[in-house]
Design an enzyme around this catalytic site. Structure first.
Site, PDB file in Angstrom:
ATOM      1  N   LYS A  50      14.001   6.379  -4.362  1.00  0.00           N
ATOM      2  CA  LYS A  50      14.426   4.970  -4.456  1.00  0.00           C
ATOM      3  C   LYS A  50      14.580   4.509  -5.901  1.00  0.00           C
ATOM      4  CE  LYS A  50       9.845   2.944  -4.103  1.00  0.00           C
ATOM      5  NZ  LYS A  50       8.754   2.943  -3.134  1.00  0.00           N
ATOM      6  N   ARG A  92      -0.586  -3.766   2.366  1.00  0.00           N
ATOM      7  CA  ARG A  92       0.868  -3.851   2.561  1.00  0.00           C
ATOM      8  C   ARG A  92       1.090  -3.377   3.996  1.00  0.00           C
ATOM      9  NH1 ARG A  92       5.122  -0.920  -1.436  1.00  0.00           N
ATOM     10  NH2 ARG A  92       5.027   0.664   0.190  1.00  0.00           N
TER      11      ARG A  92
END
Ligand SMILES: *Cc1c(COP(=O)(O)O)cnc(C)c1O
Length: 361
Positions: free
Chosen positions: A36, A131
C-alpha cells in the site's frame, strides 16, 4: 525526467527483501509483502515477487487490480477489513482477506458461492490497539459461525498492533495470539495455517524472542521499503533506509525579508502564521506542495530549512545552499509522506538501479 519525482532504487528494495526473508525465515516466519505504501506499483511489486515474496498484501482493491492486470503473479491479500459494499470485488480480485465482522463474512460467502470461488479468510483478533479485530472472548462464537459458511475457508488468525493505539506487539501479546490459535485448533479440530502476528512493529519482539510460538507470518511494508522497525523507527541493521528520494524543482530564488509584512490573517492552511524578523533572507520556492506530499514527513538531504507550504508551493530558507532556478532539492520521506506521494499522479515514479543486487533481474 519530470519533476517533482521519486527516484526508487530497485536493487536496494531487492536487498531489503532478501535480508528480511532470511532474518524472519530463521525462526519460521514468512514475510507477506505490503504494497500500500507504494500504491501497488507493479514494477516494485515485481521485485518483491522475484525475490521470493509469495503473498502481496494491500489495503486497497484498486491497487490489487493494478498489480494483477500488470501480470504480477502472487496470492493477493486484502489488508483492510472489507466494506460490505465491496464484498463482490473482494472475492473476485483477492485470494485472502482479513476479517472481523460476521455480516461481511456472510456476504463474502454468498458472493464466493455465486462466483464459484473459494475465498480464504483470516480472522483478526483485537489485542489492545483498538483498530480492527474480534474480542478474544468472542473468537469461539465467530469461528463456529465461519466454519459453517460455504465458499469460505478459514486459513488463520491474525492481529494488528502499533497502528492506532501505538500498542507494542510484545511477548505477552504474541503469546496470547499463539494461545488463541492453539485453543481454537483443539476446540474445533482444525488447522490454522497462517498465524499473522503483525507488521513492521514486530521487529523488536522477533529479535528478542527465542521462541516465536505459533506466529508464522508477518505483514511487512515499512521494513521493506524504509528499512526500519515501526515502534521507534530505528534502522534494521543491514537494511537500506534510502530507497526513495523525492526531488523538487526551484521555481523562484530571491533575497526577501524573513517576515511577511502587512496585516496578518489566516494563510492557505487556515493558520495564522508567526515568523520572526531575521532581516533579509535567501529564499526559494519549490514546485511541490500539500497536494503532493505530507510536508512534515519529508526531510531535505541538503542543508535547508523548510519554512512552510501551501497546496502547490514549498518555501525554503536558501541561505546555505544558494540554489538557483532550475536546481533540484532532494528529500527523504517518512511512511506517511511516501504513502501520499505514491497516491498522487502528480509525482513521477522513476525506477533506477544504482545498488546492484544479485537476484534482481
Ligand atoms: C499497513 C498494514 C500493515 C503493514 O504495516 P507496516 O508497518 O508498513 O509493516 C500490516 N497489516 C495491516 C493490517 C496494515 O494495514
Amino acid at each position: 525526467m519530470n519533476l517533482p519525482r521519486i527516484d526508487i532504487d530497485l536493487g536496494k528494495i531487492a536487498h531489503n527483501v532478501q535480508q528480511l526473508k532470511t532474518l524472519y525465515g530463521s525462526k519460521g516466519i514468512n514475510v507477506v509483502g505490503v504494497t500500500k505504501v507504494i500504491g501497488g506499483n507493479p514494477i516494485i511489486a515485481d521485485i518483491l515477487v522475484k525475490n521470493g515474496i509469495e503473498i502481496l498484501a494491500d489495503s486497497r482493491i484498486s491497487n490489487i487490480i493494478k498489480m494483477r492486470k500488470a501480470g504480477i503473479r502472487a496470492q493477493y491479500l486484502l489488508l483492510r477489513t472489507p466494506a460490505l459494499s465491496q464484498v463482490e470485488a473482494v472475492v473476485i480480485h483477492t485470494h485472502i482477506s482479513l476479517n472481523s465482522e460476521l455480516t461481511v463474512l456472510k456476504k463474502l460467502s454468498e458472493y464466493a458461492l455465486r462466483n464459484h470461488i473459494i475465498h480464504k479468510v483470516v480472522l483478526m483478533v483485537e489485542l489492545g490497539d483498538l483498530r480492527e479485530g474480534i474480542m478474544p472472548s468472542e473468537m469461539n462464537a465467530m469461528v463456529k459461525e465461519v466454519l459453517n459458511l460455504e465458499g469460505l475457508v478459514l486459513v488463520g488468525i491474525g492481529t494488528n498492533l502499533a497502528c492506532f493505539g501505538g500498542i507494542s506487539p510484545d511477548a505477552d501479546k504474541m503469546n496470547e495470539l499463539s494461545s488463541i490459535a492453539i485453543r481454537l485448533e483443539e476446540k474445533f479440530k482444525i488447522t490454522l495455517a497462517m498465524i499473522s502476528g503483525g507488521n513492521s512493529a514486530n521487529y523488536n519482539w522477533f529479535t528478542s524472542s527465542k521462541d516465536v510460538g505459533r506466529i508464522n507470518s508477518l505483514r511487512l511494508g515499512e521494513s521493506i521499503f524504509l528499512g526500519r522497525e515501526a515502534l521507534r523507527r530505528k534502522q534494521i541493521p543491514g537494511l537500506f533506509t534510502d530507497i526513495f528520494t523525492l526531488l523538487a524543482e526551484v521555481i523562484e530564488a530571491k533575497r526577501k525579508p524573513s517576515q511577511p509584512y502587512g496585516e496578518v490573517y489566516q494563510n492557505a492552511n487556515g493558520d495564522i502564521p508567526k515568523f520572526e524578523n531575521e532581516g533579509l533572507m535567501d529564499r526559494a520556492v519549490l514546485a511541490i506542495g500539500m497536494q503532493d506530499v505530507i510536508v512534515s514527513g519529508i526531510t531535505p538531504k541538503q542543508k535547508i530549512t523548510v519554512l512552510g507550504a501551501s497546496s502547490d508551493h514549498m518555501l525554503i530558507d536558501n541561505t546555505e545552499t544558494s540554489l538557483k532556478v532550475g536546481d533540484t532539492v532532494a528529500f527523504d520521506l517518512n511512511y506517511c509522506a511516501l504513502l501520499r506521494a505514491f497516491s498522487t499522479p502528480n509525482i513521477s515514479k522513476n525506477t533506477i538501479n544504482l545498488y546492484e543486487c544479485a537476484s534482481i533481474l
